[in-house]
Design a protein around this motif. Structure first.
Motif, mmCIF file in Angstrom:
data_model
loop_
_atom_site.group_PDB
_atom_site.id
_atom_site.type_symbol
_atom_site.label_atom_id
_atom_site.label_comp_id
_atom_site.label_asym_id
_atom_site.label_seq_id
_atom_site.Cartn_x
_atom_site.Cartn_y
_atom_site.Cartn_z
ATOM 1 N N ALA A 379 1.065 -1.162 0.001
ATOM 2 C CA ALA A 379 -0.060 -0.054 -0.115
ATOM 3 C C ALA A 379 0.893 1.165 0.046
ATOM 4 C CB ALA A 379 -1.146 -0.178 1.180
ATOM 5 N N LEU A 380 1.819 1.110 0.863
ATOM 6 C CA LEU A 380 2.705 2.409 0.929
ATOM 7 C C LEU A 380 3.472 2.736 -0.539
ATOM 8 C CD1 LEU A 380 3.950 4.386 3.011
ATOM 9 C CD2 LEU A 380 5.739 2.812 3.270
ATOM 10 N N MET A 381 3.874 1.538 -1.360
ATOM 11 C CA MET A 381 4.609 1.768 -2.526
ATOM 12 C C MET A 381 3.414 2.441 -3.576
ATOM 13 S SD MET A 381 6.703 -1.701 -2.362
ATOM 14 C CE MET A 381 7.011 -1.629 -4.150
ATOM 15 N N ALA A 382 2.282 1.907 -3.361
ATOM 16 C CA ALA A 382 1.315 2.149 -4.457
ATOM 17 C C ALA A 382 0.781 3.620 -4.256
ATOM 18 C CB ALA A 382 0.163 1.290 -4.466
ATOM 19 N N LEU A 383 0.750 4.445 -3.066
ATOM 20 C CA LEU A 383 0.081 5.629 -2.723
ATOM 21 C C LEU A 383 0.840 6.680 -3.510
ATOM 22 C CD1 LEU A 383 -0.977 5.158 0.935
ATOM 23 C CD2 LEU A 383 -2.539 5.673 -1.143
ATOM 24 N N ASP A 384 0.254 7.612 -4.027
ATOM 25 C CA ASP A 384 0.843 8.784 -4.524
ATOM 26 C C ASP A 384 1.786 8.792 -5.546
ATOM 27 O OD1 ASP A 384 -1.024 10.638 -2.845
ATOM 28 O OD2 ASP A 384 0.428 9.834 -1.223
ATOM 29 N N GLY A 386 4.254 6.696 -5.824
ATOM 30 C CA GLY A 386 5.422 6.541 -4.887
ATOM 31 C C GLY A 386 5.882 7.390 -4.239
ATOM 32 N N GLY A 387 5.235 8.490 -4.037
ATOM 33 C CA GLY A 387 5.686 9.540 -3.152
ATOM 34 C C GLY A 387 5.386 9.370 -1.886
ATOM 35 N N ARG A 388 4.342 8.651 -1.513
ATOM 36 C CA ARG A 388 4.299 8.214 0.104
ATOM 37 C C ARG A 388 5.346 7.353 0.534
ATOM 38 N NH1 ARG A 388 -0.850 8.284 3.034
ATOM 39 N NH2 ARG A 388 -1.644 9.069 1.270
ATOM 40 N N ALA A 389 5.812 6.574 -0.256
ATOM 41 C CA ALA A 389 7.077 5.745 0.303
ATOM 42 C C ALA A 389 8.160 6.748 0.630
ATOM 43 C CB ALA A 389 7.290 4.873 -0.851
ATOM 44 N N GLN A 390 8.517 7.604 -0.639
ATOM 45 C CA GLN A 390 9.496 8.107 -0.417
ATOM 46 C C GLN A 390 9.586 9.387 1.030
ATOM 47 O OE1 GLN A 390 12.644 8.445 -2.192
ATOM 48 N NE2 GLN A 390 13.067 9.528 -0.314
ATOM 49 N N TYR A 391 8.217 9.701 1.021
ATOM 50 C CA TYR A 391 7.820 10.645 2.443
ATOM 51 C C TYR A 391 8.235 9.560 3.662
ATOM 52 C CZ TYR A 391 5.174 13.502 5.466
ATOM 53 O OH TYR A 391 4.869 14.240 6.582
ATOM 54 N N TYR A 392 7.748 8.368 3.606
ATOM 55 C CA TYR A 392 7.971 7.662 4.604
ATOM 56 C C TYR A 392 9.441 7.200 4.914
ATOM 57 C CZ TYR A 392 8.596 3.077 7.157
ATOM 58 O OH TYR A 392 8.803 2.207 8.142
ATOM 59 N N TYR A 393 10.268 7.192 3.957
ATOM 60 C CA TYR A 393 11.791 6.895 4.137
ATOM 61 C C TYR A 393 12.047 8.405 4.844
ATOM 62 C CZ TYR A 393 11.644 2.824 1.132
ATOM 63 O OH TYR A 393 11.274 1.572 0.558
ATOM 64 N N ASP A 394 11.876 9.442 4.336
ATOM 65 C CA ASP A 394 12.542 10.584 4.908
ATOM 66 C C ASP A 394 11.874 10.815 6.260
ATOM 67 O OD1 ASP A 394 13.350 11.103 2.162
ATOM 68 O OD2 ASP A 394 12.075 12.363 1.726
ATOM 69 N N VAL A 395 10.612 10.487 6.716
ATOM 70 C CA VAL A 395 10.306 10.531 8.067
ATOM 71 C C VAL A 395 11.210 9.591 8.783
ATOM 72 C CG1 VAL A 395 8.324 10.544 9.661
ATOM 73 C CG2 VAL A 395 8.085 11.540 7.441
ATOM 74 N N SER A 448 -6.420 18.236 -0.194
ATOM 75 C CA SER A 448 -5.030 17.165 -0.786
ATOM 76 C C SER A 448 -4.191 17.291 0.295
ATOM 77 C CB SER A 448 -5.094 17.230 -1.980
ATOM 78 O OG SER A 448 -4.016 16.382 -2.257
ATOM 79 N N LEU A 449 -3.245 16.011 0.266
ATOM 80 C CA LEU A 449 -2.184 16.079 0.991
ATOM 81 C C LEU A 449 -1.080 16.927 0.151
ATOM 82 C CD1 LEU A 449 -1.610 12.619 2.376
ATOM 83 C CD2 LEU A 449 -1.837 14.728 3.703
ATOM 84 N N GLY A 450 -1.336 17.090 -1.353
ATOM 85 C CA GLY A 450 -0.566 17.407 -1.953
ATOM 86 C C GLY A 450 0.783 16.961 -2.305
ATOM 87 N N MET A 451 0.696 15.481 -2.089
ATOM 88 C CA MET A 451 2.229 14.610 -2.061
ATOM 89 C C MET A 451 2.565 14.739 -3.495
ATOM 90 S SD MET A 451 3.837 12.837 -0.198
ATOM 91 C CE MET A 451 2.784 12.493 1.381
ATOM 92 N N THR A 452 4.172 15.013 -3.661
ATOM 93 C CA THR A 452 4.612 14.919 -4.956
ATOM 94 C C THR A 452 5.579 13.693 -5.008
ATOM 95 O OG1 THR A 452 6.641 15.948 -4.066
ATOM 96 C CG2 THR A 452 5.134 17.264 -4.736
ATOM 97 N N PRO A 453 5.911 13.409 -6.048
ATOM 98 C CA PRO A 453 6.716 12.159 -6.575
ATOM 99 C C PRO A 453 7.964 12.142 -5.580
ATOM 100 C CG PRO A 453 5.900 12.919 -8.538
ATOM 101 C CD PRO A 453 5.639 14.039 -7.581
ATOM 102 N N GLU A 454 8.511 13.413 -5.318
ATOM 103 C CA GLU A 454 9.585 13.467 -4.310
ATOM 104 C C GLU A 454 9.380 13.290 -3.065
ATOM 105 O OE1 GLU A 454 9.873 15.134 -8.201
ATOM 106 O OE2 GLU A 454 8.736 15.811 -6.750
ATOM 107 N N GLY A 455 8.075 13.090 -2.586
ATOM 108 C CA GLY A 455 7.824 12.949 -1.258
ATOM 109 C C GLY A 455 7.577 14.369 -0.310
ATOM 110 N N ARG A 456 7.159 15.182 -0.866
ATOM 111 C CA ARG A 456 6.835 16.558 -0.365
ATOM 112 C C ARG A 456 5.293 16.931 -0.232
ATOM 113 N NH1 ARG A 456 10.896 15.226 0.975
ATOM 114 N NH2 ARG A 456 12.951 16.223 1.009
ATOM 115 N N CYS A 457 4.880 17.015 1.019
ATOM 116 C CA CYS A 457 3.373 17.291 0.903
ATOM 117 C C CYS A 457 3.122 18.563 2.024
ATOM 118 C CB CYS A 457 2.650 16.125 1.469
ATOM 119 S SG CYS A 457 2.961 15.644 3.081
ATOM 120 N N LYS A 458 1.891 18.922 2.241
ATOM 121 C CA LYS A 458 1.497 19.815 3.251
ATOM 122 C C LYS A 458 1.888 19.606 4.459
ATOM 123 C CE LYS A 458 -2.761 21.293 0.687
ATOM 124 N NZ LYS A 458 -4.077 21.443 0.746
ATOM 125 N N VAL A 459 2.257 18.373 5.109
ATOM 126 C CA VAL A 459 2.761 17.931 6.280
ATOM 127 C C VAL A 459 4.470 17.733 6.244
ATOM 128 C CG1 VAL A 459 2.737 16.391 8.375
ATOM 129 C CG2 VAL A 459 0.669 17.022 7.171
#
Length: 588
Positions: A379-384, A386-395, A448-459
């Protein structure tokens, strides 16, 4: 169709119940299903395949919406104006080669373009340029694992017959009164067509294959978008044949196949295969009941469309579009205006070395090193995209850095799984539950969260890392953490010109002043006082009385000082007190 209707009547007279068209079983006793798939994926390129017109990706993003037949996206060649010639755009080769390599195909050193003739309003030239005789690549495969959503527990290997480049057709927009509008902006869009061998025997496995191929193409940056945004479509070829009762082996060759065109979701792939399988079996059995000398012959080789299930709960069904064309009907011929495509072996080697991590490798890493379940990892890999996965790694990196600075350990798998829960579920709740109060427009549509492929969003990563670090350390409660997350999403905390997360906690006095362990023990003993009847259920339970445990935990929480108890620690204390009570009773 008349013959099928007669056969069904004869079947009814014989007292044989037809197969339900809504039967969603993966198998039908006595029958083998065989499926082959053709996947069309739009390549991630700036230009079209044979013209310099812009190949802007079709998506739901408002920033990418353009007017139909926009002149920047329609060249003279795209609409087949007399004298216009195709000019192959070499840059389209790079994503096509990446796609072929991701599918383990052998890239052909020389490939050529052919004309596939058919006459329809969506193809202005009267032919489509594709690769029939000498395609870009051959002989690949896709390995499907149980975690991919296949039917059964054994891995399935599906062979790729060939991968070929071709141009897309115009987009048809149906209007009332049997009127159709055409948007020629899609004509000439660069596609790869991926043709599988007929090796699939379960609808769920077919859908899993399309899903995995989409993930592979996205991972190597070959495809503009997935099925949900119109960047990938699937045609499925379906046939059925009987199995011997004695040993379950097939009787005779593969049955007559029908093709279902333009399926645009994974659910549609599975549902359409099921519906067509059921239709074919019902027709053959009805013909057999009517005494037809060759019941299987009632199935015609044809092209069919798919009507999804209606809102009234009726199952979806396939419907005839036209008779199935063959290679002779298409009159394939080498395109006289295009030369061969000669691919340097060094380019292929270079692209092979730069494909990056495969989806299977990344999923294994998330499971083995980050402590996620396979379902959560997928699920993490599929969302946004791939942006959600990159965001997860960064967090995770930011949280681990904070924990290390405060004396925590490195590679804390518990912390990584903890972060995943928030990134997957709590972020989703922001848009599903909270955002109606801060809608993007006057209608109150969810923000929207505004998630980008690079893993950047409103949070921001740092703001969430602060919240999760404090929560993981037990310095704030879960409720405070969720409220802070919403405040960050709203823009009141954790950004520019607003208080940081730590400042907001300090100013509002939100630090968690938790009671000591001995206070938990005292409260647990007090909570058990007078609960002999309830406690007896824990003596020799056939099934652990989880509900009663939670009742006692809730009692402790109500007895404790407001805002100073943690539910997890309270449950630990109550469990320990119960175990002690049970041990004493057994000794007595």
């Amino acid at each position: 169709m008349k013959e099928e209707a007669k056969a069904r009547k004869a079947q009814a007279r014989a007292g044989i119940a037809p197969l339900s068209t809504t039967n969603r079983d993966q198998t039908v006793p006595g029958w083998e299903l065989t499926v082959g798939i053709e996947i069309h994926a739009q390549l991630n390129t700036a230009r079209k395949l044979f013209s310099a017109a812009a190949a802007t990706a079709e998506s739901n993003d408002a920033q990418e919406e353009t007017e139909p037949n926009d002149s920047a996206r329609v060249a003279f060649f795209d609409v087949a104006l007399p004298g216009a010639q195709p000019i192959f755009q070499p840059a389209t080769l790079v994503p096509a080669l990446r796609a072929a390599l991701a599918l383990h195909c052998e890239v052909q050193p020389v490939s050529r373009f052919d004309r596939k003739h058919y006459f329809h309003w969506d193809q202005p030239a009267g032919y489509q340029i594709t690769q029939y005789y000498e395609p870009l690549a051959r002989g690949g495969y896709v390995e499907l694992l149980p975690r991919d959503g296949i039917h059964g527990d054994a891995p399935v290997r599906v062979d790729i017959v060939q991968v070929q480049m071709e141009q897309d057709t115009a987009k048809t927009l149906a209007q009332p009164g049997d009127v159709h509008w055409l948007d020629f902006a899609r004509v000439g869009m660069p596609l790869v067509e991926i043709i599988t061998a007929p090796q699939l025997h379960h609808p769920a496995t077919a859908a899993a294959l399309v899903r995995k191929i989409q993930a592979l193409l996205h991972a190597v940056d070959a495809c503009t978008s997935g099925m949900e945004a119109g960047g990938l479509r699937a045609d499925v070829n379906v046939s059925v044949r009987r199995l011997r009762q004695e040993d379950g082996t097939p009787i005779g060759p593969l049955g007559v196949r029908t093709e279902i065109k333009n399926l645009n979701s994974f659910r549609a792939v599975e549902d359409a295969i099921i519906a067509e399988r059921n239709r074919q079996i019902a027709a053959i059995e009805a013909a057999a009941a009517a005494g037809h000398p060759d019941p299987a012959s009632v199935i015609e080789s044809e092209t069919r469309g798919w009507t999804p299930p209606s809102g009234a709960g009726e199952g979806g069904q396939t419907h005839r579009l036209r008779g199935k064309e063959g290679a002779v009907d298409y009159r394939y011929m080498p395109d006289p205006d295009l030369g061969p495509v000669i691919i340097d072996e060094g380019l292929v080697r270079y692209l092979g070395l730069t494909l990056g991590v495969s989806p299977d490798e990344e999923l294994d890493r998330l499971v083995d090193e980050y402590g996620l379940t396979a379902v959560d990892a997928a699920a993490l890999m599929a969302l946004d995209g791939g942006g959600r996965a990159q965001y997860y790694y960064d967090v995770v990196d930011a949280v681990e850095a904070r924990l290390l600075q405060s004396g925590g350990g490195e590679d804390d798998v518990g912390a990584r799984a903890f972060v995943a829960n928030w990134v997957l579920h709590q972020l989703g709740k922001l848009t599903a539950e909270k955002a109606s109060s801060i809608g993007d427009d006057s209608s109150g549509a969810a923000a929207s969260l505004g998630m980008t492929p690079e893993g950047r969003c409103k949070v921001p990563v740092d703001a969430l890392a602060d919240i999760l670090t404090f929560r993981y350390q037990g310095r704030i409660t879960a409720g405070v953490a969720k409220d802070l997350l919403f405040a960050v999403f709203r823009g009141d905390v954790g950004g520019e010109n607003v208080p940081s997360v730590e400042q907001a906690i300090e100013e509002a006095g939100l630090w968690f002043d938790e009671i000591a362990p001995d206070e938990y023990r005292a409260l647990a003993e007090e909570a058990l006082d007078g609960e002999a009847k309830t406690l007896k259920l824990f003596l020799s339970p056939k099934k652990y009385p989880q509900g009663k445990l939670q009742y006692l935990v809730g009692k402790l929480l109500r007895m404790g000082p407001e805002g100073r108890t943690d539910p997890q620690h309270a449950e630990t204390a109550v469990r320990a007190a119960i175990e002690q009570w049970v041990e004493e009773k057994k000794k007595a």
